[in-house]
Each structure stands twice: as C-alpha cells, then as structure tokens.
Enzyme design. Structure first.
Site, PDB file in Angstrom:
ATOM      1  N   ARG A 128      25.257  83.926  98.456  1.00  0.00           N
ATOM      2  CA  ARG A 128      24.162  84.809  98.892  1.00  0.00           C
ATOM      3  C   ARG A 128      22.827  84.350  98.287  1.00  0.00           C
ATOM      4  NH1 ARG A 128      24.619  91.096  97.711  1.00  0.00           N
ATOM      5  NH2 ARG A 128      24.427  90.331  95.591  1.00  0.00           N
ATOM      6  N   ARG A 134      17.462  87.980  96.196  1.00  0.00           N
ATOM      7  CA  ARG A 134      18.026  88.515  94.940  1.00  0.00           C
ATOM      8  C   ARG A 134      17.970  87.434  93.860  1.00  0.00           C
ATOM      9  NH1 ARG A 134      22.209  92.986  95.127  1.00  0.00           N
ATOM     10  NH2 ARG A 134      22.569  92.297  93.010  1.00  0.00           N
ATOM     11  N   ARG A 146      26.191  89.287  84.449  1.00  0.00           N
ATOM     12  CA  ARG A 146      26.459  90.526  85.199  1.00  0.00           C
ATOM     13  C   ARG A 146      27.950  90.862  85.139  1.00  0.00           C
ATOM     14  NH1 ARG A 146      23.982  88.788  90.778  1.00  0.00           N
ATOM     15  NH2 ARG A 146      24.862  90.749  91.555  1.00  0.00           N
TER      16      ARG A 146
END
Ligand code: AP5
Length: 195
Positions: A128, A134, A146
C-alpha cells in the site's frame, strides 16, 4: 444498539472490512486512525501532536483518542450501533470505552479479531505504501514499530473482552469477500442471541 469492535494488527484488514460491514449492517464507523489523519489534514493542534507519533509508528496518548471517541459518540445520538476500528488499543482505552457506552446504557456486543501472519502484514502495508499517502506505510522499520506497539500494548485488549466471552477470532488471510462472509456470519449469530 449493536456495537462491535473490529480488532487486529496493522494491515489485518480492519479498514477494508469496516467499509463493507457498515454498508451491510447500518452501523456508524468510528476509526481513530481516520479521525487522526483528518486532524492532520486540517492542521489542528491535535493533528500536529499526533503526526510525529504516527510517523514513528507509536500510539497517540490515551486521553487524546478517548476524547475523540467521546465526542463522536455524543455527535451520533441516533446511531443504530457503532463499529470501532483501531480503538480500543490499550486496556485504559477499553476501560474508558466500556464506561462511555455504559453511560449511554449500552455495551460492546462482539469483538471480531482478525488473525494475519506478520509476514503478510508487512507485505500488505509495504504494498500500500507504494501508492498511498500513508507515510507510516513507506518504511519497513516504521511498520515494524507499529506491529511491536500492537504486540506490547494492544494484543492484551482481546483478553479484556475474552473475560466477558465476547471475542471471536477470524482467520484474516484469503479473499476480502471470504473474510467478509465469516465476519457477517458471526455478527448475525450474535445479533440473534442479543436481540
Ligand atoms: P490506524 O489508521 O488504525 O492504522 P493501523 O491499525 O495501523 O491499521 P491499517 O489501517 O494500516 O490497517 P487495517 O487493519 O485497517 O487494514 P486495511 O484494511 O487498511 O492507525 C494509524 C496510527 O494512528 C497508529 O499507528 C497510531 O499512531 C494512531 N492511532 C490510531 N488509533 C489509535 C488509538 N486507538 N490509540 C492510539 N493511537 C492510535 O488493509 C491494509 C492493506 O491490506 C490495504 O492495502 C488493503 O487493500 C490490503 N488488504 C486488506 N485485506 C486484504 C486481504 N484479505 N488480502 C490482501 N490484501 C488485503
């Protein structure tokens, strides 16, 4: 009201499945990640504070996200129910959510926990990151942070709801439609039981 938490690590498909689930079940989607990104786009003080933490793959302080959820619940008094995506992420957030819902004479009906291997999470997020805006998807070390935050602080939230027999684990690998079908089946079962 029917309230559900879609739970799982970064990249497990919470956002993707939320879109389909709210369309099917008529719930109000509350994603703390989406709300924070909108604060960043609008250049608010809250957005500025959150951005540096999000860019490092770290969690934003509990008080900030709890305040956001409190406001969102107050702004949607007629919702048929809520789908919480990316919240709660710590035990303190889970306690706060339970208290907020209890003030409104409601509670969490079900927690659907998506299970995806770490290698698949990293692959999805890097992929992505090639095309999205992002910034937290672009760098493998931020993605690693994360996932680490999830393992250290968030995974235990499932135990909080397991005590109340509310958690259903769902394999989160396979096609989006297959996973959606499994999630929908569990929601329908719980809706029947909880009336
Ligand atoms: P947030 O926006 O919540 O992001 P996240 O949890 O890291 O999750 P993602 O949105 O990356 O993944 P997802 O599980 O929604 O999967 P998606 O459907 O997008 O949080 C971002 C940051 O905000 C946090 O790091 C933190 O700093 C802060 N924050 C947010 N909430 C907070 C809170 N409560 N407390 C403190 N801080 C908070 O899918 C990912 C990719 O995979 C997509 O490209 C998708 O197309 C693809 N995909 C989806 N399903 C499949 C499938 N079945 N097969 C193949 N690919 C798939």
């Amino acid at each position: 009201m029917f309230n559900l938490i879609l739970f799982g690590p970064p990249g497990s498909g919470k956002g993707t499945q939320s879109e389909k689930l709210i369309a099917r079940f008529g719930l109000k989607h509350l994603s703390t990640g989406d709300i924070l990104r909108s604060e960043i786009r609008n250049g608010t003080a809250l957005g500025l504070e959150a951005k540096s933490l999000m860019d490092q793959g770290k969690l934003v302080p509990d008080a900030v996200v709890i305040g956001m959820i409190r406001a969102a619940l107050d702004h949607n008094p007629n919702a048929k129910g809520f789908l919480f995506d990316g919240f709660p992420r710590t035990n303190a957030q889970a306690d706060a959510l339970d208290a907020l819902l209890s003030e409104k004479k409601t509670s969490i009906n079900i927690v659907l926990a998506l299970q995806v291997s770490k290698s698949e999470l990293v692959k999805r997020l890097l992929n992505r990151g090639l095309t999205s805006d992002r910034t937290d998807d672009r760098d493998e070390s931020i993605i690693g942070s994360r996932i680490e935050e999830y393992e250290r602080k968030t995974a235990a939230v499932a135990d909080h709801y397991r005590k109340f027999n509310k958690v259903v684990f769902i394999p989160g690998e396979g096609s989006v439609d297959e996973i959606f079908a499994k999630l929908s089946t569990e929601i329908e079962k719980r809706m029947t039981v909880d009336g």
